[in-house]
Design an enzyme around this catalytic site. Structure first.
Site, PDB file in Angstrom:
ATOM      1  N   SER A  10     -60.930  10.125  10.197  1.00  0.00           N
ATOM      2  CA  SER A  10     -60.048  10.606   9.127  1.00  0.00           C
ATOM      3  C   SER A  10     -58.902   9.612   8.948  1.00  0.00           C
ATOM      4  O   SER A  10     -58.114   9.380   9.871  1.00  0.00           O
ATOM      5  CB  SER A  10     -59.497  11.987   9.473  1.00  0.00           C
ATOM      6  OG  SER A  10     -58.457  12.304   8.578  1.00  0.00           O
ATOM      7  N   HIS A  35     -63.370   9.480   6.146  1.00  0.00           N
ATOM      8  CA  HIS A  35     -62.915  10.787   5.659  1.00  0.00           C
ATOM      9  C   HIS A  35     -61.550  10.595   5.000  1.00  0.00           C
ATOM     10  O   HIS A  35     -60.624  10.056   5.606  1.00  0.00           O
ATOM     11  CB  HIS A  35     -62.840  11.742   6.845  1.00  0.00           C
ATOM     12  CG  HIS A  35     -62.494  13.152   6.491  1.00  0.00           C
ATOM     13  ND1 HIS A  35     -63.405  14.035   5.959  1.00  0.00           N
ATOM     14  CD2 HIS A  35     -61.335  13.844   6.597  1.00  0.00           C
ATOM     15  CE1 HIS A  35     -62.832  15.210   5.778  1.00  0.00           C
ATOM     16  NE2 HIS A  35     -61.567  15.118   6.139  1.00  0.00           N
ATOM     17  N   ASP A  37     -58.542  12.475   3.084  1.00  0.00           N
ATOM     18  CA  ASP A  37     -57.950  13.805   2.894  1.00  0.00           C
ATOM     19  C   ASP A  37     -57.003  13.845   1.707  1.00  0.00           C
ATOM     20  O   ASP A  37     -55.968  13.179   1.696  1.00  0.00           O
ATOM     21  CB  ASP A  37     -57.167  14.193   4.157  1.00  0.00           C
ATOM     22  CG  ASP A  37     -58.082  14.526   5.317  1.00  0.00           C
ATOM     23  OD1 ASP A  37     -58.850  15.497   5.199  1.00  0.00           O
ATOM     24  OD2 ASP A  37     -58.031  13.808   6.346  1.00  0.00           O
ATOM     25  N   MET A  39     -54.548  16.256  -0.512  1.00  0.00           N
ATOM     26  CA  MET A  39     -53.830  17.541  -0.473  1.00  0.00           C
ATOM     27  C   MET A  39     -52.895  17.642  -1.670  1.00  0.00           C
ATOM     28  O   MET A  39     -52.279  16.642  -2.055  1.00  0.00           O
ATOM     29  CB  MET A  39     -53.022  17.655   0.822  1.00  0.00           C
ATOM     30  CG  MET A  39     -53.850  17.491   2.093  1.00  0.00           C
ATOM     31  SD  MET A  39     -52.868  17.796   3.569  1.00  0.00           S
ATOM     32  CE  MET A  39     -54.004  17.204   4.839  1.00  0.00           C
ATOM     33  N   HIS A  68     -62.206  14.852   1.050  1.00  0.00           N
ATOM     34  CA  HIS A  68     -61.931  16.241   1.446  1.00  0.00           C
ATOM     35  C   HIS A  68     -60.824  16.778   0.552  1.00  0.00           C
ATOM     36  O   HIS A  68     -59.650  16.468   0.740  1.00  0.00           O
ATOM     37  CB  HIS A  68     -61.519  16.274   2.923  1.00  0.00           C
ATOM     38  CG  HIS A  68     -61.263  17.648   3.443  1.00  0.00           C
ATOM     39  ND1 HIS A  68     -60.719  17.883   4.683  1.00  0.00           N
ATOM     40  CD2 HIS A  68     -61.487  18.881   2.904  1.00  0.00           C
ATOM     41  CE1 HIS A  68     -60.612  19.184   4.877  1.00  0.00           C
ATOM     42  NE2 HIS A  68     -61.061  19.813   3.809  1.00  0.00           N
ATOM     43  N   MET A  70     -58.417  19.221  -0.471  1.00  0.00           N
ATOM     44  CA  MET A  70     -57.618  20.412  -0.162  1.00  0.00           C
ATOM     45  C   MET A  70     -56.711  20.643  -1.365  1.00  0.00           C
ATOM     46  O   MET A  70     -55.481  20.462  -1.330  1.00  0.00           O
ATOM     47  CB  MET A  70     -56.846  20.175   1.142  1.00  0.00           C
ATOM     48  CG  MET A  70     -57.784  20.234   2.358  1.00  0.00           C
ATOM     49  SD  MET A  70     -57.113  19.493   3.836  1.00  0.00           S
ATOM     50  CE  MET A  70     -57.533  17.772   3.527  1.00  0.00           C
ATOM     51  N   MET A 139     -63.805  23.975   8.947  1.00  0.00           N
ATOM     52  CA  MET A 139     -62.474  23.599   9.427  1.00  0.00           C
ATOM     53  C   MET A 139     -62.239  24.236  10.783  1.00  0.00           C
ATOM     54  O   MET A 139     -62.367  25.450  10.946  1.00  0.00           O
ATOM     55  CB  MET A 139     -61.390  24.066   8.441  1.00  0.00           C
ATOM     56  CG  MET A 139     -61.297  23.264   7.151  1.00  0.00           C
ATOM     57  SD  MET A 139     -61.125  21.474   7.354  1.00  0.00           S
ATOM     58  CE  MET A 139     -59.580  21.340   8.262  1.00  0.00           C
ATOM     59  N   ASP A 177     -64.021  19.539  11.304  1.00  0.00           N
ATOM     60  CA  ASP A 177     -62.793  18.784  11.031  1.00  0.00           C
ATOM     61  C   ASP A 177     -61.592  19.510  11.623  1.00  0.00           C
ATOM     62  O   ASP A 177     -61.313  20.652  11.253  1.00  0.00           O
ATOM     63  CB  ASP A 177     -62.644  18.646   9.507  1.00  0.00           C
ATOM     64  CG  ASP A 177     -61.466  17.787   9.083  1.00  0.00           C
ATOM     65  OD1 ASP A 177     -60.844  17.133   9.943  1.00  0.00           O
ATOM     66  OD2 ASP A 177     -61.183  17.772   7.858  1.00  0.00           O
TER      67      ASP A 177
HETATM   68  C1  DX5 Z   1     -56.475  18.320   8.280  1.00  0.00           C
HETATM   69  C2  DX5 Z   1     -57.431  17.286   7.783  1.00  0.00           C
HETATM   70  C3  DX5 Z   1     -58.109  16.520   8.847  1.00  0.00           C
HETATM   71  C4  DX5 Z   1     -57.186  15.790   9.794  1.00  0.00           C
HETATM   72  C5  DX5 Z   1     -57.787  15.918  11.144  1.00  0.00           C
HETATM   73  O1  DX5 Z   1     -56.189  19.252   7.309  1.00  0.00           O
HETATM   74  O2  DX5 Z   1     -58.441  17.874   6.980  1.00  0.00           O
HETATM   75  O3  DX5 Z   1     -59.112  15.659   8.349  1.00  0.00           O
HETATM   76  O4  DX5 Z   1     -56.980  14.441   9.511  1.00  0.00           O
HETATM   77  O5  DX5 Z   1     -56.936  15.393  12.088  1.00  0.00           O
HETATM   78  P1  DX5 Z   1     -57.220  15.494  13.643  1.00  0.00           P
HETATM   79  O6  DX5 Z   1     -58.591  14.973  13.907  1.00  0.00           O
HETATM   80  O7  DX5 Z   1     -56.147  14.653  14.236  1.00  0.00           O
HETATM   81  O8  DX5 Z   1     -57.101  16.959  14.020  1.00  0.00           O
HETATM   82 ZN    ZN Z   2     -60.077  16.573   6.443  1.00  0.00          ZN
END
Ligand code: DX5
Ligand code: ZN
Length: 225
Positions: A10, A35, A37, A39, A68, A70, A139, A177
């Site tokens: 990620s 990956h 992310d 948001m 991903h 969110m 998740m 994840d």
């Molecule tokens: C959190 C993200 C993850 C995050 C995971 O909402 O979706 O992808 O980067 O981080 P770690 O592996 O450090 O828990």
């Molecule tokens: Zn993620």
């Protein structure tokens, strides 16, 4: 029997001031995908990266990039993320008013459509879709932040999805994840996870990226494998 495990670092845990170096390093260290992310500050209480960053990094790597989302009603942006170079578009069931339409709007772009479940969402919501979904993302923390603690209560959900896929005879990829480190990787692999997404577990691994990716990939193997 062990199954093939893909590792997806990620980028949230990468060094954003030197993102190109981090991407090159994880690719050389053996990552299978990246990956990314996204948001929106609404679906989750945080804001991260988006389309311009994806456009900037796309030429740097051959690895598939999993977006991903969110984000509330993520399919509104499917076309733009596809054009910017996304390969997998992971949307949250809780963020879509009509999941079927959102999946359709994603698939027409050519990206693989994946569905993610927040910790409070049961696997059963996917039952009507299971034979048409290629990939789910369970998740294992509340989405929004990296570096949180793995929720072991999510293990039965992974097992349930594994069994649902077996029953319907579909080849379902099960990604996880949140809080994935070597010890928790072993548990999710044993429950049936096939893709391990990990931020701090890869980027902060004490012995370097290559060892970290290898350790995660083989976390579920016993001495006879
Ligand atoms: C959190 C993200 C993850 C995050 C995971 O909402 O979706 O992808 O980067 O981080 P770690 O592996 O450090 O828990
Ligand atoms: Zn993620």
């Amino acid at each position: 029997m062990s199954h093939q495990i893909n590792i997806s670092p990620s980028l949230l845990a990468a060094d954003f001031a030197h993102l190109a170096d981090s991407i090159e390093a994880v690719e050389q260290a053996g990552a299978d995908e990246l990956h990314f992310d996204v948001m929106d500050g609404l679906f989750v209480p945080n804001i991260t990266i988006g389309i311009p960053i994806l456009e900037a990094i796309r030429p740097l790597t051959k690895l598939p990039i999993d977006i991903h989302m969110m984000v509330t009603e993520p399919a509104r942006y499917a076309k733009q993320f596809a054009e910017a170079g996304g390969d997998i578009f992971t949307i949250h069931v809780e963020a879509c008013d009509d999941l079927e339409t959102s999946l359709g709007d994603t698939r027409v772009t050519g990206m693989v459509a994946a569905v993610s479940l927040k910790p409070d969402t049961p696997a059963s919501v996917l039952q009507p879709f299971i034979s048409s979904i290629e990939r789910v993302l369970v998740m294992t923390v509340e989405p929004g932040f990296g570096g949180q603690r793995f929720m072991s209560e999510m293990l039965p959900k992974i097992t349930e999805l594994t069994e649902m896929a077996h029953r319907t005879g579909t080849d379902l990829e099960i990604a996880v994840d949140g809080g994935i480190k070597v010890d928790t990787a072993r548990e999710v692999i044993n429950a049936g996870a096939t893709t391990l997404i990990s931020g701090t577990g890869v980027f902060d691994y004490p012995n370097g990226l290559k060892m970290g990716i290898k350790a995660l990939r083989h976390a579920g193997a016993n001495e006879h494998d």
